[in-house]
Design an enzyme around this catalytic site. Sequence first.
Site, PDB file in Angstrom:
ATOM      1  N   GLY A 123       0.644  -1.026  -0.073  1.00 30.25           N
ATOM      2  CA  GLY A 123      -0.161   0.008  -0.121  1.00 30.25           C
ATOM      3  C   GLY A 123       0.789   1.311  -0.157  1.00 30.25           C
ATOM      4  CB  SER A 179       1.711   5.684   1.683  1.00 32.14           C
ATOM      5  OG  SER A 179       1.550   6.156   0.079  1.00 32.14           O
ATOM      6  CB  VAL A 213      -5.727  -6.517  -3.749  1.00 35.72           C
ATOM      7  CG1 VAL A 213      -4.382  -6.449  -2.848  1.00 35.72           C
ATOM      8  CG2 VAL A 213      -6.205  -4.864  -3.625  1.00 35.72           C
ATOM      9  CE1 TYR A 216     -13.313   6.671   4.772  1.00 37.80           C
ATOM     10  CE2 TYR A 216     -14.612   4.948   5.604  1.00 37.80           C
ATOM     11  CZ  TYR A 216     -13.314   5.323   5.077  1.00 37.80           C
ATOM     12  OH  TYR A 216     -12.255   4.589   5.142  1.00 37.80           O
ATOM     13  CE  LYS A 246     -10.592   1.710   5.541  1.00 42.10           C
ATOM     14  NZ  LYS A 246      -9.297   0.930   5.224  1.00 42.10           N
ATOM     15  CB  THR A 260      -2.339   9.684   2.665  1.00 39.94           C
ATOM     16  OG1 THR A 260      -3.614   9.526   2.534  1.00 39.94           O
ATOM     17  CG2 THR A 260      -1.894   9.665   4.173  1.00 39.94           C
ATOM     18  CG  LEU A 261      -2.529   9.872  -3.646  1.00 40.08           C
ATOM     19  CD1 LEU A 261      -2.314  11.185  -4.103  1.00 40.08           C
ATOM     20  CD2 LEU A 261      -1.865   8.726  -4.377  1.00 40.08           C
TER      21      LEU A 261
END
Length: 259
Positions: free
Chosen positions: A15, A21, A67, A159, A166, A197-198
Amino acid sequence: MTEGILDGKLALVAGVANKRSIAWAIAQALHGAGARLAFTYQGDRLEDSVRKLAETVGSDVVVPCDVSSDESIEAAFDQLGQRLGGLDILAHSIAFAPAESFEGRFIDTSRHAFVTALDISAYSMVAMARSAEPLMAPRGGGAMVTLTYMASERAFPKYNVMAVAKAGLECSVRYLAYELGPAQIRVNAISAGPVRTLAAKGIPGFDQMEAVIEARSPLQRNIEAGDVGNAALYLCSPLASMVTGTTLYVDSGYHAMGM
Ligand code: NAD
Ligand code: 0WE
């Protein structure tokens, strides 16, 4: 403090996209503790940057792994088995939902977005755990860690379907912990607060989320990737020898609040 705690250990970090990251912070923490590292990256576009980062932590074991493909996962672990000869630690730091998932209403989630989010963000942990098990078990056990977000437990605006993914990931962690426990493989999740992060950059309203953490969390400070890296180091080290099937919050204490 933790120098040498992972001497001789083999760790796979999945990842890393760039130096921001969370996976990269985990890699640095594991490297600092003496682990030998290997990396997977998503696609050709990321190969160069991941290779360059890997080099800085003394690693040239960098293999592609998308993945979304069973064949890609199997090929990656075949290569890792050959090049490392085993595995002690797996850090899974991968998530994806189609961008439109974060824009509209949750009720409008398409079948495609739902399946994709669960596939890339939750199923991938199960598939990687399955491939890692035969590399870890002969070494007497190991540790796996994945990244989650508290929106799985309570409704967070926008989200949306990632929250469902999740929730599935956290539940998968409990079942994996149960099944891999007899082989002395521990499986845990880290529930991180918002980190720049990205994957967070494109999110409208990210600034406000940071402001909320500063205003209302017990520690009144925002979370950095390095904080998550340190928690991953703990969970993957002998310091957490009897800890499995759990979710550890690295969120400035925000989860403890009711208002
Ligand atoms: P990031 O964009 O740096 O990392 C996400 C990674 O997922 C990338 O490296 C990307 O290549 C990988 N990925 C996506 N689809 C893939 C596929 N098909 N095959 C292989 N890899 C794939 O962002 P990040 O914030 O470091 O995210 C890492 C993890 O942390 C994610 O699980 C995310 O949900 C979780 N998390 C992030 C935050 C945050 O605020 N940044 C908070 C809590 C949890
Ligand atoms: O897990 C995440 C985000 C993961 C993510 C990010 C993207 C952006 C680009 C998954 N899929 C995609 N797909 C893309 O096309 N986080 C915990 C960071 C995050 O994302 C949010 C957040 C927070 C925090 C989305 C809405 C609200 C809050």
